[in-house]
Design a protein around this motif. Structure first.
Motif, PDB file in Angstrom:
ATOM      1  N   LEU A 211      16.985  15.155  -9.663  1.00  0.00           N
ATOM      2  CA  LEU A 211      16.725  14.040 -10.469  1.00  0.00           C
ATOM      3  C   LEU A 211      15.673  13.490  -9.947  1.00  0.00           C
ATOM      4  O   LEU A 211      15.288  13.343  -9.095  1.00  0.00           O
ATOM      5  CB  LEU A 211      18.272  13.491 -10.609  1.00  0.00           C
ATOM      6  CG  LEU A 211      19.591  14.054 -11.139  1.00  0.00           C
ATOM      7  CD1 LEU A 211      20.682  13.260 -10.561  1.00  0.00           C
ATOM      8  CD2 LEU A 211      19.205  14.367 -12.207  1.00  0.00           C
ATOM      9  N   MET A 212      15.169  12.195 -11.055  1.00  0.00           N
ATOM     10  CA  MET A 212      13.861  11.662 -10.704  1.00  0.00           C
ATOM     11  C   MET A 212      14.258  10.736  -9.856  1.00  0.00           C
ATOM     12  O   MET A 212      13.198  10.059  -9.068  1.00  0.00           O
ATOM     13  CB  MET A 212      13.534  10.868 -11.918  1.00  0.00           C
ATOM     14  CG  MET A 212      12.713  11.980 -12.767  1.00  0.00           C
ATOM     15  SD  MET A 212      12.188  11.236 -14.247  1.00  0.00           S
ATOM     16  CE  MET A 212      11.865  12.531 -15.220  1.00  0.00           C
ATOM     17  N   ALA A 213      15.533  10.300  -9.310  1.00  0.00           N
ATOM     18  CA  ALA A 213      15.616   9.445  -8.440  1.00  0.00           C
ATOM     19  C   ALA A 213      17.231   9.604  -7.788  1.00  0.00           C
ATOM     20  O   ALA A 213      18.008  10.112  -8.537  1.00  0.00           O
ATOM     21  CB  ALA A 213      15.381   7.868  -8.817  1.00  0.00           C
ATOM     22  N   ALA A 222      16.967  10.522 -15.234  1.00  0.00           N
ATOM     23  CA  ALA A 222      16.648  11.808 -15.519  1.00  0.00           C
ATOM     24  C   ALA A 222      16.430  12.762 -15.088  1.00  0.00           C
ATOM     25  O   ALA A 222      15.733  12.659 -13.755  1.00  0.00           O
ATOM     26  CB  ALA A 222      15.476  11.574 -16.683  1.00  0.00           C
ATOM     27  N   PRO A 223      16.701  14.201 -15.499  1.00  0.00           N
ATOM     28  CA  PRO A 223      16.437  15.355 -14.318  1.00  0.00           C
ATOM     29  C   PRO A 223      14.809  15.512 -14.421  1.00  0.00           C
ATOM     30  O   PRO A 223      14.136  15.433 -15.703  1.00  0.00           O
ATOM     31  CB  PRO A 223      17.308  16.284 -14.791  1.00  0.00           C
ATOM     32  CG  PRO A 223      17.950  16.164 -16.173  1.00  0.00           C
ATOM     33  CD  PRO A 223      17.461  14.270 -16.319  1.00  0.00           C
ATOM     34  N   GLY A 270      17.655  22.525 -16.825  1.00  0.00           N
ATOM     35  CA  GLY A 270      17.592  22.370 -15.132  1.00  0.00           C
ATOM     36  C   GLY A 270      16.349  22.225 -14.865  1.00  0.00           C
ATOM     37  O   GLY A 270      15.387  21.899 -15.729  1.00  0.00           O
ATOM     38  N   THR A 271      15.814  22.194 -13.470  1.00  0.00           N
ATOM     39  CA  THR A 271      14.554  21.974 -13.193  1.00  0.00           C
ATOM     40  C   THR A 271      14.144  23.569 -12.549  1.00  0.00           C
ATOM     41  O   THR A 271      14.654  24.361 -12.053  1.00  0.00           O
ATOM     42  CB  THR A 271      14.773  21.136 -11.740  1.00  0.00           C
ATOM     43  OG1 THR A 271      15.297  19.848 -12.060  1.00  0.00           O
ATOM     44  CG2 THR A 271      13.266  20.887 -11.343  1.00  0.00           C
ATOM     45  N   ILE A 286       4.195  10.164 -12.423  1.00  0.00           N
ATOM     46  CA  ILE A 286       4.759  10.378 -11.161  1.00  0.00           C
ATOM     47  C   ILE A 286       5.994  11.368 -11.656  1.00  0.00           C
ATOM     48  O   ILE A 286       6.740  11.242 -12.681  1.00  0.00           O
ATOM     49  CB  ILE A 286       5.730   9.110 -10.641  1.00  0.00           C
ATOM     50  CG1 ILE A 286       4.385   8.281 -10.067  1.00  0.00           C
ATOM     51  CG2 ILE A 286       6.618   9.229  -9.844  1.00  0.00           C
ATOM     52  CD1 ILE A 286       4.823   6.953  -9.699  1.00  0.00           C
ATOM     53  N   THR A 287       6.595  12.169 -10.736  1.00  0.00           N
ATOM     54  CA  THR A 287       7.422  13.314 -11.072  1.00  0.00           C
ATOM     55  C   THR A 287       8.852  12.881 -10.393  1.00  0.00           C
ATOM     56  O   THR A 287       9.889  13.047 -11.036  1.00  0.00           O
ATOM     57  CB  THR A 287       7.092  14.731 -10.388  1.00  0.00           C
ATOM     58  OG1 THR A 287       5.765  14.974 -10.598  1.00  0.00           O
ATOM     59  CG2 THR A 287       8.126  15.780 -10.448  1.00  0.00           C
ATOM     60  N   GLY A 288       8.743  12.351  -9.246  1.00  0.00           N
ATOM     61  CA  GLY A 288      10.060  11.638  -9.037  1.00  0.00           C
ATOM     62  C   GLY A 288       9.803  10.682  -7.645  1.00  0.00           C
ATOM     63  O   GLY A 288       8.645  10.495  -7.202  1.00  0.00           O
ATOM     64  N   ILE A 289      11.098  10.176  -7.441  1.00  0.00           N
ATOM     65  CA  ILE A 289      10.870   8.770  -6.262  1.00  0.00           C
ATOM     66  C   ILE A 289      12.252   9.094  -5.400  1.00  0.00           C
ATOM     67  O   ILE A 289      13.323   9.330  -5.887  1.00  0.00           O
ATOM     68  CB  ILE A 289      11.168   7.391  -6.980  1.00  0.00           C
ATOM     69  CG1 ILE A 289       9.849   7.338  -8.090  1.00  0.00           C
ATOM     70  CG2 ILE A 289      11.065   6.534  -5.957  1.00  0.00           C
ATOM     71  CD1 ILE A 289      10.089   6.316  -8.988  1.00  0.00           C
ATOM     72  N   ALA A 290      11.743   8.900  -4.141  1.00  0.00           N
ATOM     73  CA  ALA A 290      12.698   9.095  -3.255  1.00  0.00           C
ATOM     74  C   ALA A 290      12.479   8.308  -2.025  1.00  0.00           C
ATOM     75  O   ALA A 290      11.369   7.524  -1.815  1.00  0.00           O
ATOM     76  CB  ALA A 290      12.816  10.634  -2.551  1.00  0.00           C
ATOM     77  N   GLY A 291      13.397   7.998  -0.976  1.00  0.00           N
ATOM     78  CA  GLY A 291      13.125   7.174  -0.075  1.00  0.00           C
ATOM     79  C   GLY A 291      13.983   7.241   1.062  1.00  0.00           C
ATOM     80  O   GLY A 291      15.159   7.755   1.004  1.00  0.00           O
TER      81      GLY A 291
END
Ligand code: ADP
Ligand code: ASP
Ligand code: MG
Length: 438
Positions: A211-213, A222-223, A270-271, A286-291
């Motif tokens: 998932l994007m976040a 969204a995936p 899926g991905t 941007i493909t995805g955000i994480a932290g």
């Protein structure tokens, strides 16, 4: 065409999930090699079999009876067996394990039985051969996987057969069972795919891809449809955990694409994770955000620092001598920041500061605690000017104070440091700004 399909714990939690797995496997004759985890949770308050096995091991260690926990494990498998209408007799296995447990069965071997029994049932259910991972996944004495030996052994053992392989464990040179770290069935699947030069490694789980976040922070994210190995590495390093960290290396080496799919929504693509992706024009940079939370930052300022040799090296040596590793080093001409995990730095923070003061004699030295790191990751950032400007503007407009900024040399990530209290807000506003562009 060969596809190695790994199914995670939630995909095997009960007979109903087994049925979904069989449907998926049967719908594509290329799915000839199946890797399974131990049954996972059936609902949020249920237990994973692997956790129950570790719990048994802990009871034995403290000399407390684990009979009721063992019975719970046994019942789970018996129920799956019965509900799937299988003939495989596991009672001898369970009796043997029980006896062995009373006579010093090693913790890792006990933990591995979750996958072993799960694979036995699944092989019966699919009409495939059971292929024990201990026969091919070989560890060296130092605990690393001997890829050459393992690959050769699996190629021999799986030749011309349809097989179900238990994930999570292998054998030491002396035959003892050794497990991978938690979530390690992902690695077993990747090793099997690499050994057999599969065309695709499918990782079936309970989400329709990466998932994007984080779904705990952003509602219904969204995936991601396509992502490169590099982007995935960045995202998973900083917190987006769907796959075990060690999953990518074996398949990447062989250039085998990895597809994350949802057992509960098999029609969703899926991905797809690949080395290179041909992007069409447009779309979000941007493909995805994480932290992740739990960082502290030491900022050292000294006039002329950049032209003085060895400053960074000496600072890093001091930090290293305390067993702490520096994760990011944003820097200017006369200033540099060292970002490290608070948990590791806590006990020695003041000792490190004192040593840096003495060794470097900086003009200023400052510590910022309780920081969070948020990373926006995207291969298209390189070709999209102004992304960092928009990130800063978005965060600023939404009241998030940026304490630190850094970008990797490959320009596939922009990392900002924010206060922990702003962490979730930072992720949400970035998601809302950039993901709407998809
Ligand atoms: P399995 O049992 O199939 O191996 P895991 O529980 O190990 O599954 O991994 C899947 C889980 O990863 C999802 O249920 C989800 O809660 C979690 N997860 C964390 N971050 C993300 C993300 N960015 N995208 C998708 N899933 C994520
Ligand atoms: N069953 C093991 C665990 O829970 C391995 C896995 O699921 O991948 O960690
Ligand atoms: Mg997993």
């Amino acid at each position: 065409m060969l596809k190695v399909a790994k199914f995670g714990g939630s995909s095997l939690a009960d007979a109903h999930q087994f049925e979904k797995v069989r449907k998926i496997v049967r719908s594509d004759p290329a799915r000839r090699v199946v890797v399974v985890s131990a049954p996972g949770k059936r609902s949020s308050d249920d237990h994973k079999i692997t956790d129950l096995l570790y719990l048994c091991a802990a009871h034995i260690e403290y000399g407390v009876s684990c009979e009721s926990i063992f019975q719970m494990i046994r019942d789970r498998y018996e129920e799956i067996k019965k509900d799937c209408g299988l003939k495989t007799d596991l009672s001898r296995d369970f009796d043997q394990i029980w006896v062995h447990m009373q006579h010093g069965m090693a913790r890792e071997e006990l933990a591995s039985r979750g996958e072993y029994l799960s694979a036995r049932l699944m092989a019966d259910y699919l009409g495939y051969d059971f292929l024990d991972a201990a026969l091919w996944l070989k560890f060296r004495f130092d605990g690393t996987v001997d890829k050459e030996a393992s690959y050769a052994a699996l190629r021999r053992a799986a030749e011309g057969r349809n097989v179900v392989i238990p994930g999570f464990y292998g054998a030491m040179p002396d035959g003892r069972i050794r497990t991978l770290t938690r979530g390690g069935s992902d690695i077993t699947g990747a090793l099997a795919a690499a050994a057999l030069d599969a065309d695709l490694y499918e990782n079936w789980t309970d989400v329709s891809g990466i998932l994007m976040a984080d779904p705990k922070i952003v509602e219904n994210p969204a995936p991601i449809r396509h992502i490169t190995y590099n982007e995935l590495r960045e995202l998973s390093y900083i917190g987006a955990k769907v796959l075990h960290e060690g999953t990518v290396f074996p398949v990447r080496e062989k250039n085998i694409p990895l597809n994350i799919r949802n057992t509960n929504e098999p029609e969703h693509p899926g991905t797809l994770i690949m080395e290179n992706i041909q992007d069409e024009a447009g779309g979000s940079p941007i493909t995805g955000i994480a932290g992740k939370k739990g960082y502290c930052v030491i900022t050292v300022g000294k006039t002329g620092m950049s032209s003085e040799t060895g400053v960074l090296r000496r600072i890093l040596e001091i930090i290293e001598s305390h067993g702490v590793n520096v994760e990011y080093i944003p820097s200017g001409i006369d200033i540099l920041s060292l970002v490290m995990a608070e948990e590791k730095a806590q006990g020695c923070l003041y000792a490190m500061l004192g040593e840096i003061q003495k060794e470097i004699a900086p003009d200023s030295i400052k510590v910022t605690e309780h920081m969070a790191i948020v990373a926006a990751v995207g291969r298209r950032m390189v070709s999209s000017p102004g992304v960092s400007g928009r990130i800063f503007a978005t965060l600023g407009e939404n009241g998030v104070n940026i304490r630190m900024i850094t970008q990797g040399p490959e320009e596939i990530n922009i990392i900002v440091g924010v206060e922990e209290k702003d962490f979730a807000q930072a992720i949400r506003v970035l998601y809302n700004t950039f993901m709407k562009e998809k």
